[in-house]
Motif scaffolding. Structure first.
Motif, PDB file in Angstrom:
ATOM      1  N   GLY A 223     178.635  98.936  18.669  1.00  0.00           N
ATOM      2  CA  GLY A 223     179.962  99.542  18.678  1.00  0.00           C
ATOM      3  C   GLY A 223     180.943  98.874  17.747  1.00  0.00           C
ATOM      4  O   GLY A 223     182.160  98.958  17.953  1.00  0.00           O
ATOM      5  N   ASP A 224     180.435  98.213  16.691  1.00  0.00           N
ATOM      6  CA  ASP A 224     181.308  97.492  15.766  1.00  0.00           C
ATOM      7  C   ASP A 224     181.145  98.002  14.342  1.00  0.00           C
ATOM      8  O   ASP A 224     180.026  98.320  13.912  1.00  0.00           O
ATOM      9  CB  ASP A 224     180.986  95.995  15.771  1.00  0.00           C
ATOM     10  CG  ASP A 224     181.448  95.304  17.043  1.00  0.00           C
ATOM     11  OD1 ASP A 224     182.444  95.761  17.638  1.00  0.00           O
ATOM     12  OD2 ASP A 224     180.820  94.302  17.436  1.00  0.00           O
ATOM     13  N   ALA A 225     182.247  98.050  13.612  1.00  0.00           N
ATOM     14  CA  ALA A 225     182.235  98.386  12.192  1.00  0.00           C
ATOM     15  C   ALA A 225     183.148  97.400  11.467  1.00  0.00           C
ATOM     16  O   ALA A 225     184.354  97.338  11.744  1.00  0.00           O
ATOM     17  CB  ALA A 225     182.710  99.814  11.965  1.00  0.00           C
ATOM     18  N   TYR A 226     182.568  96.623  10.570  1.00  0.00           N
ATOM     19  CA  TYR A 226     183.306  95.632   9.788  1.00  0.00           C
ATOM     20  C   TYR A 226     183.510  96.191   8.382  1.00  0.00           C
ATOM     21  O   TYR A 226     182.547  96.625   7.732  1.00  0.00           O
ATOM     22  CB  TYR A 226     182.515  94.333   9.693  1.00  0.00           C
ATOM     23  CG  TYR A 226     182.204  93.676  11.016  1.00  0.00           C
ATOM     24  CD1 TYR A 226     183.003  92.650  11.506  1.00  0.00           C
ATOM     25  CD2 TYR A 226     181.101  94.069  11.768  1.00  0.00           C
ATOM     26  CE1 TYR A 226     182.714  92.031  12.717  1.00  0.00           C
ATOM     27  CE2 TYR A 226     180.802  93.457  12.979  1.00  0.00           C
ATOM     28  CZ  TYR A 226     181.610  92.442  13.451  1.00  0.00           C
ATOM     29  OH  TYR A 226     181.310  91.839  14.652  1.00  0.00           O
ATOM     30  N   VAL A 227     184.750  96.158   7.900  1.00  0.00           N
ATOM     31  CA  VAL A 227     185.071  96.759   6.606  1.00  0.00           C
ATOM     32  C   VAL A 227     186.061  95.869   5.869  1.00  0.00           C
ATOM     33  O   VAL A 227     186.983  95.303   6.477  1.00  0.00           O
ATOM     34  CB  VAL A 227     185.682  98.171   6.778  1.00  0.00           C
ATOM     35  CG1 VAL A 227     185.870  98.841   5.419  1.00  0.00           C
ATOM     36  CG2 VAL A 227     184.800  99.044   7.666  1.00  0.00           C
ATOM     37  N   ALA A 228     185.881  95.755   4.551  1.00  0.00           N
ATOM     38  CA  ALA A 228     186.835  95.006   3.742  1.00  0.00           C
ATOM     39  C   ALA A 228     186.858  95.556   2.330  1.00  0.00           C
ATOM     40  O   ALA A 228     185.822  95.968   1.791  1.00  0.00           O
ATOM     41  CB  ALA A 228     186.478  93.519   3.702  1.00  0.00           C
TER      42      ALA A 228
ATOM     43  N   GLU B  52     190.141  95.038  -0.870  1.00  0.00           N
ATOM     44  CA  GLU B  52     190.953  93.966  -1.449  1.00  0.00           C
ATOM     45  C   GLU B  52     191.735  93.204  -0.390  1.00  0.00           C
ATOM     46  O   GLU B  52     192.154  92.073  -0.619  1.00  0.00           O
ATOM     47  CB  GLU B  52     191.929  94.553  -2.466  1.00  0.00           C
ATOM     48  CG  GLU B  52     191.287  95.055  -3.741  1.00  0.00           C
ATOM     49  CD  GLU B  52     192.328  95.498  -4.751  1.00  0.00           C
ATOM     50  OE1 GLU B  52     192.211  95.100  -5.918  1.00  0.00           O
ATOM     51  OE2 GLU B  52     193.256  96.238  -4.369  1.00  0.00           O
ATOM     52  N   GLY B  53     191.931  93.824   0.765  1.00  0.00           N
ATOM     53  CA  GLY B  53     192.699  93.198   1.829  1.00  0.00           C
ATOM     54  C   GLY B  53     191.812  92.458   2.801  1.00  0.00           C
ATOM     55  O   GLY B  53     190.643  92.166   2.525  1.00  0.00           O
ATOM     56  N   PRO B  54     192.339  92.137   3.980  1.00  0.00           N
ATOM     57  CA  PRO B  54     191.576  91.367   4.959  1.00  0.00           C
ATOM     58  C   PRO B  54     190.447  92.185   5.579  1.00  0.00           C
ATOM     59  O   PRO B  54     190.459  93.418   5.569  1.00  0.00           O
ATOM     60  CB  PRO B  54     192.629  91.012   6.012  1.00  0.00           C
ATOM     61  CG  PRO B  54     193.661  92.086   5.894  1.00  0.00           C
ATOM     62  CD  PRO B  54     193.712  92.425   4.438  1.00  0.00           C
ATOM     63  N   THR B  55     189.486  91.488   6.115  1.00  0.00           N
ATOM     64  CA  THR B  55     188.381  92.123   6.824  1.00  0.00           C
ATOM     65  C   THR B  55     188.876  92.683   8.158  1.00  0.00           C
ATOM     66  O   THR B  55     189.657  92.030   8.867  1.00  0.00           O
ATOM     67  CB  THR B  55     187.255  91.109   7.076  1.00  0.00           C
ATOM     68  OG1 THR B  55     186.767  90.640   5.816  1.00  0.00           O
ATOM     69  CG2 THR B  55     186.114  91.728   7.864  1.00  0.00           C
ATOM     70  N   GLU B  56     188.407  93.871   8.477  1.00  0.00           N
ATOM     71  CA  GLU B  56     188.752  94.490   9.752  1.00  0.00           C
ATOM     72  C   GLU B  56     187.491  94.790  10.550  1.00  0.00           C
ATOM     73  O   GLU B  56     186.441  95.109   9.980  1.00  0.00           O
ATOM     74  CB  GLU B  56     189.514  95.797   9.526  1.00  0.00           C
ATOM     75  CG  GLU B  56     190.862  95.603   8.854  1.00  0.00           C
ATOM     76  CD  GLU B  56     191.605  96.919   8.668  1.00  0.00           C
ATOM     77  OE1 GLU B  56     191.064  97.964   9.078  1.00  0.00           O
ATOM     78  OE2 GLU B  56     192.722  96.903   8.117  1.00  0.00           O
ATOM     79  N   ARG B  57     187.600  94.676  11.847  1.00  0.00           N
ATOM     80  CA  ARG B  57     186.554  95.129  12.764  1.00  0.00           C
ATOM     81  C   ARG B  57     187.159  96.195  13.646  1.00  0.00           C
ATOM     82  O   ARG B  57     188.126  95.961  14.357  1.00  0.00           O
ATOM     83  CB  ARG B  57     186.023  93.979  13.627  1.00  0.00           C
ATOM     84  CG  ARG B  57     184.879  94.412  14.575  1.00  0.00           C
ATOM     85  CD  ARG B  57     184.445  93.302  15.500  1.00  0.00           C
ATOM     86  NE  ARG B  57     185.519  92.917  16.397  1.00  0.00           N
ATOM     87  CZ  ARG B  57     185.832  91.658  16.695  1.00  0.00           C
ATOM     88  NH1 ARG B  57     185.162  90.657  16.165  1.00  0.00           N
ATOM     89  NH2 ARG B  57     186.826  91.391  17.524  1.00  0.00           N
TER      90      ARG B  57
ATOM     91  N   ALA C  84     182.583  86.169   9.674  1.00  0.00           N
ATOM     92  CA  ALA C  84     183.866  86.738   9.273  1.00  0.00           C
ATOM     93  C   ALA C  84     184.795  86.940  10.467  1.00  0.00           C
ATOM     94  O   ALA C  84     186.013  86.776  10.350  1.00  0.00           O
ATOM     95  CB  ALA C  84     183.651  88.075   8.554  1.00  0.00           C
ATOM     96  N   ALA C  85     184.228  87.279  11.608  1.00  0.00           N
ATOM     97  CA  ALA C  85     185.035  87.564  12.792  1.00  0.00           C
ATOM     98  C   ALA C  85     185.237  86.356  13.691  1.00  0.00           C
ATOM     99  O   ALA C  85     185.847  86.470  14.763  1.00  0.00           O
ATOM    100  CB  ALA C  85     184.387  88.691  13.595  1.00  0.00           C
ATOM    101  N   GLY C  86     184.723  85.206  13.284  1.00  0.00           N
ATOM    102  CA  GLY C  86     184.922  84.002  14.080  1.00  0.00           C
ATOM    103  C   GLY C  86     183.979  83.850  15.249  1.00  0.00           C
ATOM    104  O   GLY C  86     184.145  82.941  16.066  1.00  0.00           O
ATOM    105  N   ARG C  87     182.972  84.700  15.341  1.00  0.00           N
ATOM    106  CA  ARG C  87     182.005  84.589  16.433  1.00  0.00           C
ATOM    107  C   ARG C  87     180.958  83.522  16.141  1.00  0.00           C
ATOM    108  O   ARG C  87     180.357  82.959  17.061  1.00  0.00           O
ATOM    109  CB  ARG C  87     181.339  85.945  16.677  1.00  0.00           C
ATOM    110  CG  ARG C  87     182.285  86.998  17.232  1.00  0.00           C
ATOM    111  CD  ARG C  87     181.578  88.326  17.432  1.00  0.00           C
ATOM    112  NE  ARG C  87     182.441  89.288  18.100  1.00  0.00           N
ATOM    113  CZ  ARG C  87     182.083  90.536  18.369  1.00  0.00           C
ATOM    114  NH1 ARG C  87     180.870  90.973  18.026  1.00  0.00           N
ATOM    115  NH2 ARG C  87     182.923  91.363  18.978  1.00  0.00           N
ATOM    116  N   LEU C  88     180.681  83.310  14.866  1.00  0.00           N
ATOM    117  CA  LEU C  88     179.883  82.188  14.398  1.00  0.00           C
ATOM    118  C   LEU C  88     180.748  81.384  13.444  1.00  0.00           C
ATOM    119  O   LEU C  88     181.667  81.920  12.816  1.00  0.00           O
ATOM    120  CB  LEU C  88     178.625  82.671  13.661  1.00  0.00           C
ATOM    121  CG  LEU C  88     177.476  83.244  14.478  1.00  0.00           C
ATOM    122  CD1 LEU C  88     176.424  83.853  13.553  1.00  0.00           C
ATOM    123  CD2 LEU C  88     176.847  82.169  15.354  1.00  0.00           C
TER     124      LEU C  88
END
Length: 262
Positions: free
Chosen positions: A125-130, A132-137, A197-201
């Motif tokens: 249920g996750d989508a990571y996208v980036a 030129e700006g910050p990474t979003e989940r 990227a999301a701080g989980r690792l």
């Protein structure tokens, strides 16, 4: 929409299209074959998911080359110009065994460098996208962790060491557990990078050369989330580098030492 914005949107649309195909066949009755080794799995889901992703890209960018893992797609990233890199199912071992940790990944590159990326993980249920700006989940900005004490960090030894290099796999695990608080191995390079990227690792490391479809999208996600990605020499990572060390930046020297020790 600016060109970088358009490429970010196209990468996400393509990854979602491929992910939808893979999800529709997930845990179904698929014939499983192997490629380079006994755990390098491939099914018709890989080919069909790649076709769906490439079809989206072709609608807007018909003349740009596509680098992809499956079928007759190009296998090397052009050094100049624009191109796309697609991995229809990263984490195939998880996928064929019914595990949820896998993703469909698409990256836009210019002169060999990523400018946009999407890693879509339907079963999570996750989508990571980036771009030129910050990474979003899932539409919300994410960032790498701020942990600076290695004893509090979780690190993934990633990619796959084949049967004739199992001693390196063992050394990778030892290098992590003797330097960091815990070891995690998601079983998907791209998902591991997205989790950095999301701080989980806090880091993901390997000493081997990594295929572009397994790495470019995730490397871009980590960088746009404030992290650092290098090769084994500590230089800025590129798709043709040997080794990959991605981290939150604060523990990068420790992660790099672990990777070079392998």
């Amino acid at each position: 929409m600016t060109d970088p914005g358009a490429r970010r949107a196209a990468a996400e649309r393509a990854a979602r299209a491929g992910g939808e195909v893979a999800a529709s066949l997930f845990r179904g009755d698929l014939a499983v074959e192997t490629k380079d080794n006994e755990t390098d799995y491939v099914t018709r889901a890989d080919g069909e998911a790649q076709e769906a992703a490439v079809e989206v890209l072709r609608e807007r960018y018909p003349d740009e080359p596509v680098v992809g893992e499956e079928a007759d797609a190009r296998k090397t990233v052009p050094e100049t110009g624009r191109a796309w890199v697609v991995d229809p199912i990263d984490g195939s071992h998880n996928y064929v065994r019914g595990g949820r940790v896998w993703g469909t990944c698409v990256a836009a590159v210019r002169d060999g460098e990523p400018v946009a990326a999407a890693t879509v993980c339907p079963a999570l249920g996750d989508a990571y996208v980036a771009g030129e700006g910050p990474t979003e989940r899932n539409g919300e900005v994410v960032a790498v962790s701020d942990r600076a004490d290695p004893a509090t960090c979780s690190v993934a030894p990633t990619v796959w060491w084949p049967s004739d290099r199992r001693d390196e796999f063992a050394r990778a695990a030892e290098a992590v557990v003797t330097r960091f608080g815990d070891l995690r191995r998601p079983g998907s390079v791209q998902v591991a990078l997205a989790q950095v990227a999301a701080g989980r690792l806090d880091a993901a490391i390997t000493n081997v050369a990594v295929n572009p479809w397994d790495s470019i999208a995730g490397a871009h996600l980590v960088r746009r989330a404030g992290g650092r990605v290098t090769d084994l020499a500590g230089d800025r990572w590129r798709h043709d580098a040997t080794g990959l060390v991605a981290s939150n930046g604060a523990v990068h020297d420790d992660a790099l030492a672990a990777a070079t020790e392998i």
